[in-house]
Design an enzyme around this catalytic site. Sequence first.
Site, PDB file in Angstrom:
ATOM      1  N   LYS A  16      -1.062 -13.060  27.395  1.00 41.70           N
ATOM      2  CA  LYS A  16      -0.030 -12.028  27.149  1.00 41.70           C
ATOM      3  C   LYS A  16       0.141 -11.737  25.656  1.00 41.70           C
ATOM      4  O   LYS A  16       0.334 -10.596  25.249  1.00 41.70           O
ATOM      5  CB  LYS A  16       1.321 -12.486  27.733  1.00 41.70           C
ATOM      6  CG  LYS A  16       1.273 -12.728  29.227  1.00 41.70           C
ATOM      7  CD  LYS A  16       2.572 -13.327  29.742  1.00 41.70           C
ATOM      8  CE  LYS A  16       2.864 -14.730  29.298  1.00 41.70           C
ATOM      9  NZ  LYS A  16       1.944 -15.756  29.793  1.00 41.70           N
ATOM     10  N   GLY A  40       3.825 -20.230  24.718  1.00 47.32           N
ATOM     11  CA  GLY A  40       2.929 -20.339  23.561  1.00 47.32           C
ATOM     12  C   GLY A  40       1.994 -19.155  23.649  1.00 47.32           C
ATOM     13  O   GLY A  40       1.129 -19.114  24.517  1.00 47.32           O
ATOM     14  N   HIS A  41       2.213 -18.169  22.813  1.00 53.09           N
ATOM     15  CA  HIS A  41       1.441 -16.925  22.885  1.00 53.09           C
ATOM     16  C   HIS A  41       0.497 -16.843  21.685  1.00 53.09           C
ATOM     17  O   HIS A  41       0.944 -16.844  20.535  1.00 53.09           O
ATOM     18  CB  HIS A  41       2.380 -15.708  22.933  1.00 53.09           C
ATOM     19  CG  HIS A  41       3.190 -15.650  24.200  1.00 53.09           C
ATOM     20  ND1 HIS A  41       4.044 -14.627  24.508  1.00 53.09           N
ATOM     21  CD2 HIS A  41       3.242 -16.501  25.258  1.00 53.09           C
ATOM     22  CE1 HIS A  41       4.590 -14.858  25.689  1.00 53.09           C
ATOM     23  NE2 HIS A  41       4.129 -15.986  26.155  1.00 53.09           N
ATOM     24  N   GLN A 230       5.666 -17.029  30.431  1.00 58.95           N
ATOM     25  CA  GLN A 230       5.244 -17.717  31.664  1.00 58.95           C
ATOM     26  C   GLN A 230       4.501 -16.716  32.573  1.00 58.95           C
ATOM     27  O   GLN A 230       3.878 -15.808  32.072  1.00 58.95           O
ATOM     28  CB  GLN A 230       6.438 -18.352  32.397  1.00 58.95           C
ATOM     29  CG  GLN A 230       7.032 -19.551  31.667  1.00 58.95           C
ATOM     30  CD  GLN A 230       7.958 -19.175  30.530  1.00 58.95           C
ATOM     31  OE1 GLN A 230       8.917 -18.455  30.709  1.00 58.95           O
ATOM     32  NE2 GLN A 230       7.693 -19.684  29.347  1.00 58.95           N
TER      33      GLN A 230
HETATM   34  P1  GDP Z   1      -0.230 -16.412  26.768  1.00 59.47           P
HETATM   35  O1  GDP Z   1       0.726 -17.536  26.854  1.00 59.47           O
HETATM   36  O2  GDP Z   1      -0.258 -15.598  28.019  1.00 59.47           O
HETATM   37  O3  GDP Z   1      -0.028 -15.557  25.552  1.00 59.47           O
HETATM   38  O4  GDP Z   1      -1.684 -17.071  26.641  1.00 59.47           O
HETATM   39  P2  GDP Z   1      -2.084 -18.305  25.686  1.00 59.47           P
HETATM   40  O5  GDP Z   1      -2.103 -17.855  24.292  1.00 59.47           O
HETATM   41  O6  GDP Z   1      -1.272 -19.501  26.016  1.00 59.47           O
HETATM   42  O7  GDP Z   1      -3.520 -18.633  26.231  1.00 59.47           O
HETATM   43  C1  GDP Z   1      -4.551 -17.711  26.200  1.00 59.47           C
HETATM   44  C2  GDP Z   1      -5.722 -18.320  25.390  1.00 59.47           C
HETATM   45  O8  GDP Z   1      -6.880 -17.554  25.629  1.00 59.47           O
HETATM   46  C3  GDP Z   1      -5.499 -18.260  23.895  1.00 59.47           C
HETATM   47  O9  GDP Z   1      -6.149 -19.358  23.301  1.00 59.47           O
HETATM   48  C4  GDP Z   1      -6.195 -16.958  23.480  1.00 59.47           C
HETATM   49  O10 GDP Z   1      -6.650 -16.973  22.131  1.00 59.47           O
HETATM   50  C5  GDP Z   1      -7.342 -16.942  24.432  1.00 59.47           C
HETATM   51  N1  GDP Z   1      -7.804 -15.616  24.865  1.00 59.47           N
HETATM   52  C6  GDP Z   1      -7.077 -14.494  25.087  1.00 59.47           C
HETATM   53  N2  GDP Z   1      -7.876 -13.508  25.585  1.00 59.47           N
HETATM   54  C7  GDP Z   1      -9.113 -14.041  25.669  1.00 59.47           C
HETATM   55  C8  GDP Z   1     -10.365 -13.533  26.136  1.00 59.47           C
HETATM   56  O11 GDP Z   1     -10.492 -12.413  26.606  1.00 59.47           O
HETATM   57  N3  GDP Z   1     -11.430 -14.388  26.078  1.00 59.47           N
HETATM   58  C9  GDP Z   1     -11.336 -15.667  25.600  1.00 59.47           C
HETATM   59  N4  GDP Z   1     -12.431 -16.421  25.590  1.00 59.47           N
HETATM   60  N5  GDP Z   1     -10.168 -16.169  25.151  1.00 59.47           N
HETATM   61  C10 GDP Z   1      -9.072 -15.372  25.210  1.00 59.47           C
HETATM   62  P1  IMO Z   2       3.387 -18.905  28.415  1.00 58.93           P
HETATM   63  O1  IMO Z   2       4.444 -17.883  28.056  1.00 58.93           O
HETATM   64  C1  IMO Z   2       2.077 -21.996  31.170  1.00 58.93           C
HETATM   65  C2  IMO Z   2       5.155 -24.470  33.011  1.00 58.93           C
HETATM   66  C3  IMO Z   2       5.188 -25.937  32.615  1.00 58.93           C
HETATM   67  C4  IMO Z   2       5.752 -26.550  33.871  1.00 58.93           C
HETATM   68  C5  IMO Z   2       6.745 -25.499  34.359  1.00 58.93           C
HETATM   69  C6  IMO Z   2       8.184 -25.766  33.940  1.00 58.93           C
HETATM   70  O2  IMO Z   2       2.669 -19.481  27.269  1.00 58.93           O
HETATM   71  O3  IMO Z   2       2.516 -18.352  29.496  1.00 58.93           O
HETATM   72  P2  IMO Z   2       9.520 -25.673  31.647  1.00 58.93           P
HETATM   73  O4  IMO Z   2       9.187 -26.169  30.287  1.00 58.93           O
HETATM   74  O5  IMO Z   2       9.720 -24.198  31.718  1.00 58.93           O
HETATM   75  O6  IMO Z   2      10.636 -26.448  32.285  1.00 58.93           O
HETATM   76  O7  IMO Z   2       8.229 -26.015  32.544  1.00 58.93           O
HETATM   77  O8  IMO Z   2       6.316 -24.268  33.795  1.00 58.93           O
HETATM   78  N1  IMO Z   2       5.224 -23.529  31.883  1.00 58.93           N
HETATM   79  C7  IMO Z   2       4.176 -22.821  31.433  1.00 58.93           C
HETATM   80  N2  IMO Z   2       2.879 -22.855  31.817  1.00 58.93           N
HETATM   81  N3  IMO Z   2       2.484 -21.127  30.228  1.00 58.93           N
HETATM   82  C8  IMO Z   2       3.777 -21.071  29.868  1.00 58.93           C
HETATM   83  O9  IMO Z   2       4.246 -20.130  29.024  1.00 58.93           O
HETATM   84  C9  IMO Z   2       4.679 -21.983  30.442  1.00 58.93           C
HETATM   85  N4  IMO Z   2       6.000 -22.217  30.298  1.00 58.93           N
HETATM   86  C10 IMO Z   2       6.321 -23.155  31.188  1.00 58.93           C
HETATM   87  O10 IMO Z   2       3.909 -26.410  32.308  1.00 58.93           O
HETATM   88  O11 IMO Z   2       4.740 -26.652  34.852  1.00 58.93           O
HETATM   89 MG    MG Z   3       0.735 -19.638  26.640  1.00 55.71          MG
END
Ligand code: GDP
Ligand code: IMO
Ligand code: MG
Length: 437
Positions: A16, A40-41, A230
């Site tokens: 996201k 964690g974005h 999430q």
């Molecule tokens: P979010 O929480 O939905 O913002 O996603 P996260 O940042 O936690 O996890 C997504 C991971 O995938 C991050 O390490 C990004 O840098 C990586 N990522 C995002 N888009 C792509 C993609 O199209 N390909 C690959 N290989 N990595 C990606």
């Molecule tokens: P983003 O925005 C993935 C999961 C936790 C746990 C459950 C409840 O980066 O996509 P909490 O801390 O909310 O009480 O945890 O939800 N969880 C996530 N999993 N991405 C997240 O956020 C998450 N935020 C919470 O691992 O299973």
């Molecule tokens: Mg994340």
Amino acid sequence: MKVDVLLGLQWGDEGKGKITDVLTPGYDVIARFQGGPNAGHTLEFDGIKHILHTIPSGIFHPDKVNIIGNGVIVDPYILARELKRLRERGANPERNLMISKRAHLILPTHRLIDAVEEASKGKAKIGSTLKGIGPAYTDKTRRQGLRIGDILAGTFREKYENLKTLHLRMIESFNPDPEILRIEGISYEEYEKFWFDSIEYIADIPLIDSEVYINRCLKEGKKVLAEGAQGAMLDIDFGTYPFVTSSNTISAGVCSGLGISPRNVGRVFGVFKAYCTRVGSGPFPSELFDETGEMLRKNGNEFGSTTGRPRRCGWLDLPALRYTVMLNGVTDLVMMKSDVLDTFDTVEVCTGYRIGEQILDFPGYETMNHSIVPVLKSIPGWNMPISNIKTWEALPEAFRKYTEAIGDALELPVSVISTGPNRDQTIIRNFSGQRND
Ligand code: GDP
Ligand code: IMO
Ligand code: MG
């Protein structure tokens, strides 16, 4: 104008943050509407990786306003740390970030409660990020929480101490192991001091009535994008309860989390990975426990952005996706991490859940409590790197077929394809055009 929404359709970490950053140039305001530092974005550009927890992912565009909405819960310690990192990287968040006065605070004792409650659950633990999310939202609905706006009042310290006393009594009742009562590797007392210092550190970020600000923006014809945290399968009402987070992660959460009317919701971008992951406990019907799952984790670098925990990996789950497309009223599908499947000869997708003799095509109330055998369909892989491809037409035919098969199953074409973590590794195919403003 209407508020467009971008949210995760699976169990979080769909990508996201990256896609919000990519779409930000088309908007004036980016707003988070729920969740807190459990998120964690990740964003990548100019060879640098940034991870945001509380701050919206439009922050690197200095001419765009970023808002932490009333539905978000804020830990000043984590927010201050984020702000510090942004400043070290040349951003000036005090100029383009604002926080709703109505956003609730995560107190140090909320984190302790999270820790003792999880520890007491043993094997039944949720797998929480231990950021104090559940306890802080609990205090909100119990009508005893503290809000960001309270910081400005002279009675803040007194209110804080009263709530802390209640919390400490509760924590004591668990008779916890003292090791659990450390936060971020330091003692509770030290952490509390940093927490109060952090409140001072964030003081230059304007605190506003964000619902009024956002509605005014809409009236003035400004474009607003709401960024979810999430994923829909972690939604407090429709996710795999109790293995969920404590907020409404679905598009309905935008109305209460930002103070906008349902009439003002426009496009809904549903973000999903080309496969599936989950961190923490709970049902995951298409999970892989073999070397294929290991390969997805390795190729996709599937380790949590917030906790560093290895993510559980599996094939794309169409019944869950169909359900979350429905719940969110998705108008545009965004497929992430397609490149992670580049080396597979065959890619599989879960098309149904087999429970005994029955095959179900959505995650119903009882479904997730049963032992499910996923019904899998094999699709030929493309077996070539796609990360540097820039157009839909130039993508390998097998990849296009995989994407079309998903679109057909969900009755909605895939509008955006991400082929790598970087901003420019994004193919915008065509938006659905389903706007109603
Ligand atoms: P979010 O929480 O939905 O913002 O996603 P996260 O940042 O936690 O996890 C997504 C991971 O995938 C991050 O390490 C990004 O840098 C990586 N990522 C995002 N888009 C792509 C993609 O199209 N390909 C690959 N290989 N990595 C990606
Ligand atoms: P983003 O925005 C993935 C999961 C936790 C746990 C459950 C409840 O980066 O996509 P909490 O801390 O909310 O009480 O945890 O939800 N969880 C996530 N999993 N991405 C997240 O956020 C998450 N935020 C919470 O691992 O299973
Ligand atoms: Mg994340």
